[in-house]
Design a protein around this motif. Structure first.
Motif, mmCIF file in Angstrom:
data_model
loop_
_atom_site.group_PDB
_atom_site.id
_atom_site.type_symbol
_atom_site.label_atom_id
_atom_site.label_comp_id
_atom_site.label_asym_id
_atom_site.label_seq_id
_atom_site.Cartn_x
_atom_site.Cartn_y
_atom_site.Cartn_z
ATOM 1 N N HIS B 214 34.250 12.598 40.412
ATOM 2 C CA HIS B 214 34.553 12.798 39.099
ATOM 3 C C HIS B 214 35.147 13.923 38.731
ATOM 4 O O HIS B 214 35.756 14.454 37.631
ATOM 5 N N ILE B 215 35.295 14.894 39.933
ATOM 6 C CA ILE B 215 35.822 16.224 39.638
ATOM 7 C C ILE B 215 36.906 16.344 40.963
ATOM 8 O O ILE B 215 36.585 15.980 42.103
ATOM 9 N N THR B 216 38.247 16.935 40.615
ATOM 10 C CA THR B 216 39.183 17.276 41.624
ATOM 11 C C THR B 216 39.222 18.692 41.677
ATOM 12 O O THR B 216 39.096 19.640 40.738
ATOM 13 N N LEU B 217 39.061 19.303 42.862
ATOM 14 C CA LEU B 217 39.206 20.597 43.240
ATOM 15 C C LEU B 217 40.750 20.863 42.981
ATOM 16 O O LEU B 217 41.703 20.575 43.696
ATOM 17 N N VAL B 218 41.194 21.653 42.016
ATOM 18 C CA VAL B 218 42.842 21.919 41.840
ATOM 19 C C VAL B 218 43.083 23.054 42.606
ATOM 20 O O VAL B 218 44.080 23.112 43.462
ATOM 21 N N ARG B 219 42.292 24.202 42.577
ATOM 22 C CA ARG B 219 42.711 25.305 43.655
ATOM 23 C C ARG B 219 41.613 26.215 43.699
ATOM 24 O O ARG B 219 40.822 26.402 42.780
ATOM 25 N N VAL B 220 41.656 27.188 44.797
ATOM 26 C CA VAL B 220 40.696 27.898 44.789
ATOM 27 C C VAL B 220 41.213 29.414 45.034
ATOM 28 O O VAL B 220 42.519 29.539 45.467
ATOM 29 N N GLU B 221 40.753 30.498 44.340
ATOM 30 C CA GLU B 221 41.598 31.726 44.582
ATOM 31 C C GLU B 221 40.438 33.179 44.899
ATOM 32 O O GLU B 221 39.077 32.715 44.262
ATOM 33 N N PRO B 222 40.830 34.045 45.213
ATOM 34 C CA PRO B 222 39.751 34.993 45.268
ATOM 35 C C PRO B 222 39.654 35.723 43.811
ATOM 36 O O PRO B 222 40.745 35.667 42.905
ATOM 37 N N PRO B 223 38.559 36.195 43.599
ATOM 38 C CA PRO B 223 38.055 36.743 42.043
ATOM 39 C C PRO B 223 38.989 37.858 41.987
ATOM 40 O O PRO B 223 39.725 38.724 42.901
ATOM 41 N N ALA B 224 39.439 38.398 40.751
ATOM 42 C CA ALA B 224 40.071 39.814 40.506
ATOM 43 C C ALA B 224 39.414 40.835 41.151
ATOM 44 O O ALA B 224 38.230 40.791 40.922
ATOM 45 N N GLU B 225 40.169 41.553 42.024
ATOM 46 C CA GLU B 225 39.563 42.784 42.658
ATOM 47 C C GLU B 225 39.312 43.827 41.700
ATOM 48 O O GLU B 225 39.963 44.147 40.856
ATOM 49 N N ARG B 226 38.169 44.522 41.848
ATOM 50 C CA ARG B 226 38.009 45.738 41.096
ATOM 51 C C ARG B 226 38.588 46.711 41.850
ATOM 52 O O ARG B 226 38.163 46.876 43.341
ATOM 53 N N GLN B 227 39.329 47.635 41.418
ATOM 54 C CA GLN B 227 39.686 49.091 42.210
ATOM 55 C C GLN B 227 38.582 49.959 42.180
ATOM 56 O O GLN B 227 37.860 50.127 41.096
ATOM 57 N N ALA B 228 38.302 50.377 43.297
ATOM 58 C CA ALA B 228 37.424 51.724 43.439
ATOM 59 C C ALA B 228 37.798 52.804 42.774
ATOM 60 O O ALA B 228 39.200 53.114 42.697
ATOM 61 N N GLY B 229 37.047 53.290 41.983
ATOM 62 C CA GLY B 229 37.367 54.498 40.956
ATOM 63 C C GLY B 229 37.263 55.751 41.796
ATOM 64 O O GLY B 229 37.880 56.095 42.803
ATOM 65 N N ILE B 230 36.738 56.847 41.166
ATOM 66 C CA ILE B 230 36.866 57.949 41.761
ATOM 67 C C ILE B 230 35.370 58.519 42.146
ATOM 68 O O ILE B 230 34.447 57.962 41.568
ATOM 69 N N LYS B 231 35.184 59.667 42.929
ATOM 70 C CA LYS B 231 33.920 60.182 43.017
ATOM 71 C C LYS B 231 33.834 61.454 42.263
ATOM 72 O O LYS B 231 34.700 62.113 42.007
ATOM 73 N N VAL B 232 32.626 61.617 41.780
ATOM 74 C CA VAL B 232 32.478 62.633 40.756
ATOM 75 C C VAL B 232 31.757 63.997 41.598
ATOM 76 O O VAL B 232 30.854 63.560 42.466
ATOM 77 N N GLU B 233 31.790 64.947 40.983
ATOM 78 C CA GLU B 233 31.158 66.025 41.885
ATOM 79 C C GLU B 233 29.882 66.212 41.575
ATOM 80 O O GLU B 233 29.038 66.493 42.405
ATOM 81 N N ASP B 234 29.519 66.018 40.405
ATOM 82 C CA ASP B 234 28.130 66.177 40.024
ATOM 83 C C ASP B 234 27.773 65.664 38.433
ATOM 84 O O ASP B 234 28.531 64.924 37.975
ATOM 85 N N VAL B 235 26.579 65.621 38.162
ATOM 86 C CA VAL B 235 26.042 64.992 37.184
ATOM 87 C C VAL B 235 26.821 65.360 35.675
ATOM 88 O O VAL B 235 27.286 64.608 34.891
ATOM 89 N N ALA B 236 27.078 66.424 35.751
ATOM 90 C CA ALA B 236 27.794 67.094 34.339
ATOM 91 C C ALA B 236 29.273 66.512 34.222
ATOM 92 O O ALA B 236 29.475 66.275 33.241
ATOM 93 N N GLN B 237 29.863 66.332 35.437
ATOM 94 C CA GLN B 237 31.123 65.708 35.479
ATOM 95 C C GLN B 237 31.253 64.407 35.165
ATOM 96 O O GLN B 237 32.260 63.769 34.480
ATOM 97 N N LEU B 238 30.152 63.614 35.709
ATOM 98 C CA LEU B 238 30.123 62.303 35.360
ATOM 99 C C LEU B 238 29.600 61.870 34.033
ATOM 100 O O LEU B 238 30.302 61.081 33.255
ATOM 101 N N VAL B 239 28.683 62.644 33.289
ATOM 102 C CA VAL B 239 28.670 62.634 31.849
ATOM 103 C C VAL B 239 29.755 62.984 31.085
ATOM 104 O O VAL B 239 30.341 62.095 30.049
ATOM 105 N N ASP B 240 31.032 63.997 31.470
ATOM 106 C CA ASP B 240 31.889 64.255 30.722
ATOM 107 C C ASP B 240 33.029 63.026 30.889
ATOM 108 O O ASP B 240 33.527 62.453 29.943
ATOM 109 N N LYS B 241 33.082 62.413 32.245
ATOM 110 C CA LYS B 241 33.794 61.469 32.215
ATOM 111 C C LYS B 241 33.522 60.048 31.468
ATOM 112 O O LYS B 241 34.395 59.415 30.804
ATOM 113 N N LEU B 242 32.325 59.714 31.413
ATOM 114 C CA LEU B 242 31.577 58.977 30.581
ATOM 115 C C LEU B 242 32.077 58.937 28.973
ATOM 116 O O LEU B 242 32.265 57.923 28.532
ATOM 117 N N LYS B 243 31.777 60.320 28.640
ATOM 118 C CA LYS B 243 32.046 60.525 27.271
ATOM 119 C C LYS B 243 33.505 60.538 27.010
ATOM 120 O O LYS B 243 33.858 59.949 25.992
#
Lengths: 309, 250
Positions: B214-243
């Motif tokens: 009942h079902i035809t497999l049309v194609r398969v593909e990899p999922p959209a890749e997420r790019q790795a982001g950045i590393k933050v130094e500490d909690v203060a910088q994390l909160v700043d980035k999120l805000k």
């Protein structure tokens, strides 16, 4: 062409998953009706009638449907579905329980966990824990579909004025009965609908330490989740599990704490808009999907984060 | 009572599956295959019912090509008494598998059928429920605890909000969730013994089922890749980035 959407509700009110299913149904390009099956569920039916763009709401109000027993509700849906080209339900545990039974009664395939509607008969869905996205085409005249709620925006809950019709059909298969339920009571938003989710993994070390997440969750209005490793270790109950075999979430902000980032966990959260990872192992795979990574001991970082918010 | 357990041969859960370059299907060349983890839990539960004196016989059934007999042998090594292989080629859809299993149910007349809630390849989560509809049996899906009480089966189910308990008349269908049990490892003597256990082979025609698609497999593909982001130094910088950068908190 016409589409029947199966409402997710608790008799008293409609669950948000219904709105996501309506959006998926709209992509099929057909007129949409909604079926509300339950007991004393008129309020849920009235709520469904307010959703924008709905033709009519069918309300099957009978004791046989009170607890959504699959044996009874599937017979009802299969009967009502005879007048429709498509039947769409959210891929919640309820939808997953009932819809394959409906499909088998109609002698058609089910397309599970659809994440995109390409056309009226072609759909995308994740397979192999989301490592691969399959595009599949159905040759069935009538389509039975469950949709991943996080992949579709919620339809407008207000603005519609659908007519409400009673469905008198009563199907009691007499095969099953409801005994009881233990529903986790929480003041926090539901995991799958929360705008912010903070999850703990094996790095939390024990269940008590999940309290460290609570203060942050309170400040952010967040739901609290967990990795399968944390559930398997007995830290927290399984209904908190985010992942391939748990809940699929896609909040605006996902904070992974002490979670290494196994494939099975990523399958449940990688569509979140912003991902934060806090882990002391700088090589943890979670950092490969995180927008912001903090390499730190969570027992230092969490109290700091709570006071900084 | 007789218990039928369905098992499926799938890619081992540790393998990261990829789409083929031409997008026609997933690449399963030379990858390790295994019994689907949820099916392993189903076998364990059936064997425990036998050890508890509730089940009298445990039959393991699998639908697929010849190599799935390996997974039937695995189930036999874990304690199932005999095996049934329904030999079918290619990609068999859940509705057809359910019809084939219905044929086996009619031959064997089990009081309980235990299946995994989903297989980790197709992630469909359909077969048990479909078998329920076709055989008019009740179903306890996503089970974390089952208990036979006289003519009834009580099933504790993992649902979105927590746990639900239902009571089913027998014969019934159960699909397993992760916490139902922790499967044992097969011992070497039991693996050897399993090789001698009875294994019957049926064709779909033997069961009166036509294999349709009942079902035809049309194609398969990899999922959209997420790019790795950045590393933050500490909690203060994390909160700043999120805000101020991501603007996800205020």
């Amino acid at each position: 062409m016409s589409t029947l959407v199966i409402a997710e509700h608790d008799n008293g009110s409609l669950k948000p998953a219904t709105l996501n299913a309506v959006t998926a149904a709209q992509a099929l390009g057909a007129d949409i009706d909604i079926l509300v099956a339950g007991a004393n569920c008129a309020a849920a039916g009235d709520e469904a009638a307010k959703i924008a763009g709905i033709g009519k709401v069918l309300v099957a109000d009978n004791g046989a449907y009170e607890h959504q027993l699959a044996e009874n509700v599937s017979l009802l849906i299969a009967e009502v579905a005879a007048a429709y080209d498509n039947v769409v339900a959210p891929a919640t545990t309820n939808g997953k329980n009932i819809m394959p039974r409906v499909a088998a009664l109609l002698d058609v395939a089910q397309i599970s966990d659809v994440t995109a509607v390409e056309s009226a008969d072609t759909f995308k869905r994740p397979i192999y824990a989301g490592n691969v996205i399959a595009t599949v085409q159905s040759s069935d005249a009538r389509k039975v579909i469950t949709v991943r709620t996080t992949a579709f925006d919620a339809a407008a809950a207000e603005g519609g004025s659908a007519t409400v019709e009673a469905v008198s059909a009563v199907h009691d298969a007499g095969l099953s009965s409801f005994v009881g339920e233990e529903v986790a009571v929480s003041d926090r938003p539901e995991l799958t609908a929360a705008p912010v989710v903070i999850s703990g993994g094996r790095g939390m070390q024990n269940g008590d330490n999940f309290k460290l997440l609570e203060g942050i969750a309170d400040k952010l209005g967040a739901a609290i989740g967990a990795s399968r490793a944390a559930v398997d270790a007995g830290f927290v109950p399984n209904d908190m599990q985010v992942g391939q075999t748990g809940k699929i979430v896609a909040p605006d902000l996902y904070i992974a704490v002490g979670i290494s980032g196994a494939i099975q966990h990523l399958a449940g959260m990688k569509d979140s808009k912003v991902i934060v990872a806090i882990n002391k192992d700088e090589d943890a795979p979670i950092f490969q999907v995180a927008d912001y990574g903090l390499v730190a001991d969570l027992f230092d970082a969490l109290p700091q984060l709570e006071s900084a918010l | 009572m007789k218990v039928l357990v369905a098992v499926k041969r799938v890619v081992d859960y540790n393998v990261k599956v990829r789409a083929k370059g031409d997008g026609s299907d997933v690449d399963l060349n030379n990858v390790k295959m295994a019994i689907n983890p949820f099916c392993e839990i189903a076998v364990e539960e059936a064997v425990r019912l036998k050890e508890a004196g509730v089940a009298t016989e445990v039959i393991a059934v699998s639908v697929g090509e010849k190599p799935c007999q390996e997974q039937i042998r695995t189930a036999l090594a874990l304690g199932a008494d005999r095996g049934i292989h329904v030999e079918a080629e290619g990609r068999i859809e859940p509705l057809v598998i359910a019809k084939l299993l219905k044929g086996v149910v009619e031959k064997e007349q089990p009081q309980l059928v235990i299946l995994g809630k989903q297989s980790i390849d197709g992630d469909n989560n359909q077969t048990g429920q479909m078998l329920g509809a076709l055989t008019n049996m009740p179903q306890g899906t996503f089970a974390s605890e089952i208990k036979v009480e006289g003519e009834k089966l009580n099933v504790v189910r993992e649902v979105d909000g927590g746990l639900q308990t239902i009571s089913l008349s027998l014969p019934a269908i159960v699909t397993t969730d992760l916490r139902l049990n922790e499967p044992r490892y097969a011992s070497l003597p039991n693996i050897m013994k399993a090789k001698k256990k009875q294994l019957d082979v049926y064709s779909p025609a033997d069961l009166g089922v036509e294999v349709t698609s009942h079902i035809t497999l049309v194609r398969v593909e990899p999922p959209a890749e997420r790019q790795a982001g950045i590393k933050v130094e500490d909690v203060a910088q994390l909160v700043d980035k999120l805000k101020n950068e991501a603007k996800v908190i205020s």
